[in-house]
Every structure is written in C-alpha cells, then in structure tokens.
Design an enzyme around this catalytic site. Sequence first.
Site, PDB file in Angstrom:
ATOM      1  N   TYR A   1      17.721 -28.401 -24.050  1.00 33.10           N
ATOM      2  CA  TYR A   1      17.483 -27.027 -24.520  1.00 33.10           C
ATOM      3  C   TYR A   1      16.215 -26.990 -25.369  1.00 33.10           C
ATOM      4  O   TYR A   1      15.890 -27.929 -26.083  1.00 33.10           O
ATOM      5  CB  TYR A   1      18.678 -26.523 -25.347  1.00 33.10           C
ATOM      6  CG  TYR A   1      18.495 -25.087 -25.787  1.00 33.10           C
ATOM      7  CD1 TYR A   1      18.550 -24.052 -24.865  1.00 33.10           C
ATOM      8  CD2 TYR A   1      18.232 -24.769 -27.130  1.00 33.10           C
ATOM      9  CE1 TYR A   1      18.359 -22.734 -25.248  1.00 33.10           C
ATOM     10  CE2 TYR A   1      18.044 -23.449 -27.522  1.00 33.10           C
ATOM     11  CZ  TYR A   1      18.106 -22.437 -26.580  1.00 33.10           C
ATOM     12  OH  TYR A   1      17.915 -21.130 -26.964  1.00 33.10           O
TER      13      TYR A   1
ATOM     14  N   TYR B   1      13.480 -22.466 -15.585  1.00 32.82           N
ATOM     15  CA  TYR B   1      13.650 -21.033 -15.257  1.00 32.82           C
ATOM     16  C   TYR B   1      12.302 -20.315 -15.349  1.00 32.82           C
ATOM     17  O   TYR B   1      11.869 -19.635 -14.405  1.00 32.82           O
ATOM     18  CB  TYR B   1      14.661 -20.428 -16.237  1.00 32.82           C
ATOM     19  CG  TYR B   1      14.768 -18.920 -16.258  1.00 32.82           C
ATOM     20  CD1 TYR B   1      15.481 -18.222 -15.291  1.00 32.82           C
ATOM     21  CD2 TYR B   1      14.187 -18.187 -17.301  1.00 32.82           C
ATOM     22  CE1 TYR B   1      15.604 -16.836 -15.351  1.00 32.82           C
ATOM     23  CE2 TYR B   1      14.309 -16.804 -17.367  1.00 32.82           C
ATOM     24  CZ  TYR B   1      15.018 -16.129 -16.384  1.00 32.82           C
ATOM     25  OH  TYR B   1      15.138 -14.759 -16.457  1.00 32.82           O
TER      26      TYR B   1
ATOM     27  N   PHE C   1      23.834  -6.758 -14.245  1.00 31.28           N
ATOM     28  CA  PHE C   1      23.643  -5.895 -15.430  1.00 31.28           C
ATOM     29  C   PHE C   1      22.543  -4.868 -15.179  1.00 31.28           C
ATOM     30  O   PHE C   1      22.795  -3.655 -15.144  1.00 31.28           O
ATOM     31  CB  PHE C   1      23.328  -6.794 -16.639  1.00 31.28           C
ATOM     32  CG  PHE C   1      22.746  -6.072 -17.814  1.00 31.28           C
ATOM     33  CD1 PHE C   1      23.354  -4.940 -18.350  1.00 31.28           C
ATOM     34  CD2 PHE C   1      21.574  -6.533 -18.424  1.00 31.28           C
ATOM     35  CE1 PHE C   1      22.806  -4.273 -19.447  1.00 31.28           C
ATOM     36  CE2 PHE C   1      21.027  -5.888 -19.518  1.00 31.28           C
ATOM     37  CZ  PHE C   1      21.632  -4.754 -20.027  1.00 31.28           C
TER      38      PHE C   1
ATOM     39  N   VAL D   1      22.062 -20.674 -33.257  1.00 34.52           N
ATOM     40  CA  VAL D   1      21.429 -21.870 -32.691  1.00 34.52           C
ATOM     41  C   VAL D   1      20.177 -22.200 -33.512  1.00 34.52           C
ATOM     42  O   VAL D   1      19.317 -21.334 -33.730  1.00 34.52           O
ATOM     43  CB  VAL D   1      21.092 -21.649 -31.201  1.00 34.52           C
ATOM     44  CG1 VAL D   1      20.282 -22.809 -30.650  1.00 34.52           C
ATOM     45  CG2 VAL D   1      22.378 -21.447 -30.398  1.00 34.52           C
TER      46      VAL D   1
HETATM   47  P1  NAD Z   1      22.680 -10.561 -13.881  1.00 39.58           P
HETATM   48  O1  NAD Z   1      23.164 -11.958 -13.843  1.00 39.58           O
HETATM   49  O2  NAD Z   1      23.561  -9.540 -14.488  1.00 39.58           O
HETATM   50  O3  NAD Z   1      22.296 -10.082 -12.410  1.00 39.58           O
HETATM   51  C1  NAD Z   1      21.988 -10.953 -11.368  1.00 39.58           C
HETATM   52  C2  NAD Z   1      22.856 -10.579 -10.188  1.00 39.58           C
HETATM   53  O4  NAD Z   1      22.525 -11.450  -9.105  1.00 39.58           O
HETATM   54  C3  NAD Z   1      24.360 -10.766 -10.468  1.00 39.58           C
HETATM   55  O5  NAD Z   1      25.069  -9.583 -10.203  1.00 39.58           O
HETATM   56  C4  NAD Z   1      24.771 -11.875  -9.519  1.00 39.58           C
HETATM   57  O6  NAD Z   1      26.086 -11.718  -8.996  1.00 39.58           O
HETATM   58  C5  NAD Z   1      23.730 -11.748  -8.415  1.00 39.58           C
HETATM   59  N1  NAD Z   1      23.606 -13.030  -7.705  1.00 39.58           N
HETATM   60  C6  NAD Z   1      23.478 -14.256  -8.248  1.00 39.58           C
HETATM   61  N2  NAD Z   1      23.456 -15.181  -7.273  1.00 39.58           N
HETATM   62  C7  NAD Z   1      23.563 -14.508  -6.109  1.00 39.58           C
HETATM   63  C8  NAD Z   1      23.600 -14.921  -4.751  1.00 39.58           C
HETATM   64  N3  NAD Z   1      23.533 -16.208  -4.422  1.00 39.58           N
HETATM   65  N4  NAD Z   1      23.715 -13.969  -3.785  1.00 39.58           N
HETATM   66  C9  NAD Z   1      23.819 -12.656  -4.120  1.00 39.58           C
HETATM   67  N5  NAD Z   1      23.795 -12.210  -5.395  1.00 39.58           N
HETATM   68  C10 NAD Z   1      23.672 -13.128  -6.378  1.00 39.58           C
HETATM   69  O7  NAD Z   1      21.255 -10.582 -14.625  1.00 39.58           O
HETATM   70  P2  NAD Z   1      20.382  -9.373 -15.153  1.00 39.58           P
HETATM   71  O8  NAD Z   1      20.338  -9.455 -16.627  1.00 39.58           O
HETATM   72  O9  NAD Z   1      20.769  -8.115 -14.514  1.00 39.58           O
HETATM   73  O10 NAD Z   1      18.938  -9.835 -14.648  1.00 39.58           O
HETATM   74  C11 NAD Z   1      18.389  -9.363 -13.425  1.00 39.58           C
HETATM   75  C12 NAD Z   1      17.010  -9.971 -13.216  1.00 39.58           C
HETATM   76  O11 NAD Z   1      16.159  -9.687 -14.318  1.00 39.58           O
HETATM   77  C13 NAD Z   1      17.011 -11.497 -13.068  1.00 39.58           C
HETATM   78  O12 NAD Z   1      16.045 -11.849 -12.133  1.00 39.58           O
HETATM   79  C14 NAD Z   1      16.596 -11.995 -14.448  1.00 39.58           C
HETATM   80  O13 NAD Z   1      15.965 -13.242 -14.381  1.00 39.58           O
HETATM   81  C15 NAD Z   1      15.654 -10.890 -14.891  1.00 39.58           C
HETATM   82  N6  NAD Z   1      15.597 -10.758 -16.339  1.00 39.58           N
HETATM   83  C16 NAD Z   1      16.548 -10.089 -17.016  1.00 39.58           C
HETATM   84  C17 NAD Z   1      16.431  -9.936 -18.390  1.00 39.58           C
HETATM   85  C18 NAD Z   1      17.392  -9.148 -19.209  1.00 39.58           C
HETATM   86  O14 NAD Z   1      17.026  -8.739 -20.292  1.00 39.58           O
HETATM   87  N7  NAD Z   1      18.600  -8.880 -18.755  1.00 39.58           N
HETATM   88  C19 NAD Z   1      15.338 -10.486 -19.043  1.00 39.58           C
HETATM   89  C20 NAD Z   1      14.412 -11.200 -18.319  1.00 39.58           C
HETATM   90  C21 NAD Z   1      14.539 -11.316 -16.954  1.00 39.58           C
HETATM   91  C1  UGA Z   2      17.404 -14.797 -22.038  1.00 44.94           C
HETATM   92  C2  UGA Z   2      17.402 -15.323 -20.600  1.00 44.94           C
HETATM   93  O1  UGA Z   2      16.520 -16.355 -20.426  1.00 44.94           O
HETATM   94  C3  UGA Z   2      17.046 -14.310 -19.590  1.00 44.94           C
HETATM   95  O2  UGA Z   2      18.103 -13.435 -19.352  1.00 44.94           O
HETATM   96  C4  UGA Z   2      15.878 -13.510 -19.941  1.00 44.94           C
HETATM   97  O3  UGA Z   2      14.758 -14.081 -19.390  1.00 44.94           O
HETATM   98  C5  UGA Z   2      15.726 -13.274 -21.428  1.00 44.94           C
HETATM   99  O4  UGA Z   2      16.872 -13.569 -22.148  1.00 44.94           O
HETATM  100  C6  UGA Z   2      15.542 -11.835 -21.753  1.00 44.94           C
HETATM  101  O5  UGA Z   2      16.577 -11.141 -21.879  1.00 44.94           O
HETATM  102  O6  UGA Z   2      14.444 -11.404 -21.913  1.00 44.94           O
HETATM  103  P1  UGA Z   2      17.186 -15.752 -24.418  1.00 44.94           P
HETATM  104  O7  UGA Z   2      16.677 -14.570 -25.163  1.00 44.94           O
HETATM  105  O8  UGA Z   2      16.767 -17.062 -24.973  1.00 44.94           O
HETATM  106  O9  UGA Z   2      16.756 -15.691 -22.902  1.00 44.94           O
HETATM  107  O10 UGA Z   2      18.791 -15.734 -24.283  1.00 44.94           O
HETATM  108  P2  UGA Z   2      19.998 -15.436 -25.257  1.00 44.94           P
HETATM  109  O11 UGA Z   2      21.159 -16.199 -24.756  1.00 44.94           O
HETATM  110  O12 UGA Z   2      20.222 -13.990 -25.417  1.00 44.94           O
HETATM  111  O13 UGA Z   2      19.568 -16.118 -26.618  1.00 44.94           O
HETATM  112  C7  UGA Z   2      18.739 -15.509 -27.583  1.00 44.94           C
HETATM  113  C8  UGA Z   2      18.609 -16.462 -28.760  1.00 44.94           C
HETATM  114  O14 UGA Z   2      19.869 -16.547 -29.428  1.00 44.94           O
HETATM  115  C9  UGA Z   2      18.225 -17.886 -28.396  1.00 44.94           C
HETATM  116  O15 UGA Z   2      17.345 -18.359 -29.375  1.00 44.94           O
HETATM  117  C10 UGA Z   2      19.536 -18.670 -28.483  1.00 44.94           C
HETATM  118  O16 UGA Z   2      19.351 -20.014 -28.859  1.00 44.94           O
HETATM  119  C11 UGA Z   2      20.270 -17.909 -29.573  1.00 44.94           C
HETATM  120  N1  UGA Z   2      21.751 -17.905 -29.513  1.00 44.94           N
HETATM  121  C12 UGA Z   2      22.400 -17.726 -28.330  1.00 44.94           C
HETATM  122  C13 UGA Z   2      22.460 -18.023 -30.694  1.00 44.94           C
HETATM  123  O17 UGA Z   2      21.880 -18.203 -31.782  1.00 44.94           O
HETATM  124  N2  UGA Z   2      23.816 -17.945 -30.644  1.00 44.94           N
HETATM  125  C14 UGA Z   2      24.498 -17.764 -29.493  1.00 44.94           C
HETATM  126  O18 UGA Z   2      25.740 -17.678 -29.544  1.00 44.94           O
HETATM  127  C15 UGA Z   2      23.770 -17.648 -28.288  1.00 44.94           C
END
Ligand code: NAD
Ligand code: UGA
Length: 387
Positions: free
Chosen positions: A312, A163, A11, A228
């Site tokens: 959880y 995590y 993403f 949740v």
């Molecule tokens: P994402 O799951 O979309 O991206 C992770 C990518 O890593 C995926 O495309 C997946 O295919 C790849 N991947 C997983 N295992 C792999 C492997 N073994 N070898 C090669 N590629 C592999 O997640 P994202 O939301 O884009 O998050 C990216 C980073 O940012 C992560 O480290 C996540 O912990 C961190 N993060 C994201 C958010 C958010 O808001 N999306 C919030 C907090 C932290």
């Molecule tokens: C997520 C992930 O841990 C990571 O991608 C990242 O670190 C973080 O988001 C982030 O984006 O900053 P969280 O926000 O808990 O953490 O993940 P979500 O699945 O988006 O859940 C948000 C909240 O919604 C949680 O409290 C969860 O319990 C709740 N939830 C989730 C619902 O109420 N309904 C659902 O269908 C799914």
Amino acid sequence: MQVLLLGGGGFIGSHMVSRLLQDTHHDILAYDLCADKLDDVMGQARLTYIHGDIRSDQERLEALVKDADLVVDLIAYANPSVYVSMPLEVYRLNFTENLRIVEYCVKHQKRLVQFSTCEVYGKTVVPLVGDKLPDPEAPEYAVFQEDTTAMILGPVSKHRWIYSCAKQLLERILHAYGLEDRLNYTIIRPFNFIGPRIDYLPSEQDGNPRVFSHFVQALKDGSSMPLVNGGHQKRTYTHIDDATECITRIVENRDEVCNQQIFNIGSPHNEVSIRELALKMRALYQEKWWDGVSPLPELVNISGDEFYGEGYDDSDRRIPDIGKAMLLLGWKPQYTLEETIERSMAYWFDHDDNHPTNRRSACNAPEPNLDCPAIDAPEVDNRHASL
Ligand code: NAD
Ligand code: UGA
C-alpha cells in the site's frame, strides 16, 4: 442516441442511468454484473439492463458497441484494497478488458467516454513552479491540470500504483488513437465522488470498501474509525449530483467540445484531511442522528500495511483544476464540503435499511478470474430488452 453504459450498475453508473433517463431522451443500455443499484429505475421504458461479465462476453459486447451511438466505459476495480490484494486482476480488468472495448470503438467508429481516475496524477512530490518549490501547504502545490501536470507514482514494490498505471496507459492509448484520427474519445478523471450507493458497508459485503463506507459503518455500530497512517492525507470530495451534471454535459457533447479532451471532474474547494473527515462525520452524526446513548466511534490510527496489506502507498493531496470543464462545458460544482458529507450520510441514516440498494449483494463483488473461464450464459433482462 443509444448510450451503452458499461458498468451502469455501479455507483457512478447507476446515478448516470437515473440522470440520463431524467434529463435526456436517450435510450440507455446498462451493462453490469449486478443491477441492485438500479432498483429504483428498473422497468423504465428507455432502460435496458444487460447482465454480463465483460471478461467472457466478447462477441455480444462487440455487437453492443456496434449498435450504440455512444459508449461510456465505467467498468473497473475502483477500490484501493483490491489494488493491493489482487494487482494482476486489476491490470487485467482495468487495462486489458477495457482495451478490448477501445478496439471495438475504433473498429466500429464509435465515440467513447472512458472513465479514468485522479489517481493517474499520483503524488505531489515535485511539482516545480519556476525555480522554486511551492509551499507544501499552499493549494497550488497539489492542483492538478489535465494537460500540463506530470504524473508521479511510487515504486513498483508499492503495487497500489498498478491501478493508476493501468488507467494511465489506457489514457495514453486513447490519445495515440486520437493522434491517428481513428477514435473520438473523452477521458474523465473523477476526484473522489461520494453520495448514495457509493459502496456496500463492510458488514454487508466481504472486502474493504472506500473510506466513506468504513466511517458510516463505524457510526452505525460504534466500532472505531480507522485512520490510515494517521489520516493526514487529503482528498477533495465531490457530490455525485455535481459529478453527474458534468458527465451529462460530456455525454451531450454540444459543439463537439469534448472530442479528444481529458476532463478533471471535482470540487477544488472541498479539500479535507481524512482525519478531519472522520471528525466532521462524527460531529454531524451526533448532531442529527445519534440516539444519545449508543457509543460513538473512537478514531484509531493504523498503518497502511496493517489496514490494506503490504504494497500500500497513498496520494498525499490532490486538488482538481477544473478550468477546462468550466470553460468548455459551463460547469461548476454547487455543493460545499459540508453539504456533500451531510447529503451522503443522510442516505444511510434517513434511509430504510431494507431498501434493495442497501442490501448485501454477492454479484457486485466480482471474483478474481485470472483465467477468465466462461460464466453462466449472460442474460438480457427481458422485461425491458429489445436486443
Ligand atoms: P463501482 O465499483 O461502483 O462501479 C464499477 C461497476 O463495474 C460495478 O457495478 C461492477 O459490478 C462493474 N463490473 C466490475 N467488473 C465487471 C465485469 N467483469 N463485467 C461487468 N461489470 C463489471 O465504481 P464507481 O465508483 O462507480 O467507479 C466507476 C469508474 O469511475 C471506474 O472506472 C473507476 O475507476 C472510476 N473512478 C471512480 C471514482 C469515484 O469517485 N467513485 C474516482 C476515480 C475513478
Ligand atoms: C479511491 C480509489 O482509488 C478510486 O475509487 C478512485 O480512483 C479514487 O478513490 C477517487 O474516488 O477519486 P482513495 O481516495 O485513496 O482512492 O480511496 P479511499 O478508500 O476512499 O481512501 C481515502 C483515504 O482514506 C486513503 O488515504 C486511505 O488510506 C484512507 N482510509 C481509508 C482511512 O483512513 N480509513 C479507512 O477506513 C479507509
């Protein structure tokens, strides 16, 4: 620069690829298990997609790091349901495998931008201000600052925190290498980015995506919106375009202001409870996309254990202090909560369902791989490859 984006097909990674191609002159190497989300940019001259699995590709990964000018590591399991269902696999991928990349960067003296998470802050149990506890409803109760806020996690029996803990230990190792002057790093803590391509919908892929995709699914098929534990917990949502603007400035690192720094990236004014998020999404859907006859989803309470399984636990609130990013990078998020939600939903409801980035993708769901057996020989996409 030659920028190696590990997890460049995910993403955030896919948005970063587009952004860097558009706004910079860098050559981009996007390494991932899957390229579906790169469909719109595939074929561009400065992009090379490298198909591989970080768990079984050490030799080539070291060579890629050695040849790069900058390594950006995004690879992780980033979905709470996985933290509960496969905690060991989360530790192995998010910590052990990423540590190997850190070691390559140390060995070859490469700058590393490491994606961590706002989850390292954990819960808001006792952020003492002076002698008294602040009002739990006041924003300062949950405003997290990179270099001063304590990190408070739940008990070991609540294994969701593996995590957070794995990411935190990785951060501490980067810091320790920095102390010895052996690594130039920048750590990013994202606060709930949302936007196009965030996750596949539950109907497109096995598993349990992040909340936004669950709610989109419910709006699409009229199934219920699960809240949740009642949905009282809060998040601050950040539009992916605001996030990529900030990350691009970190990549550029003008005047080296990002060296050995940790940055929160988030939108402090976009706080909302999950219940309010569901209501806002349903109201907006009704106003903009509803056909007037299909059933609208009900909001249904469900316990965390029932929804995710035993182990959880949750963050109650988390608001980023973005003072450092504002000061050092001159960055400020632009999108309001309403704009962030509407633009993210528009992708799903204005968008062609047959678009490749909207299709189910088996390769984007890495299988648990506890023994890390060899996978099929990883391929370089030769359409754009120079490696
Ligand atoms: P994402 O799951 O979309 O991206 C992770 C990518 O890593 C995926 O495309 C997946 O295919 C790849 N991947 C997983 N295992 C792999 C492997 N073994 N070898 C090669 N590629 C592999 O997640 P994202 O939301 O884009 O998050 C990216 C980073 O940012 C992560 O480290 C996540 O912990 C961190 N993060 C994201 C958010 C958010 O808001 N999306 C919030 C907090 C932290
Ligand atoms: C997520 C992930 O841990 C990571 O991608 C990242 O670190 C973080 O988001 C982030 O984006 O900053 P969280 O926000 O808990 O953490 O993940 P979500 O699945 O988006 O859940 C948000 C909240 O919604 C949680 O409290 C969860 O319990 C709740 N939830 C989730 C619902 O109420 N309904 C659902 O269908 C799914």
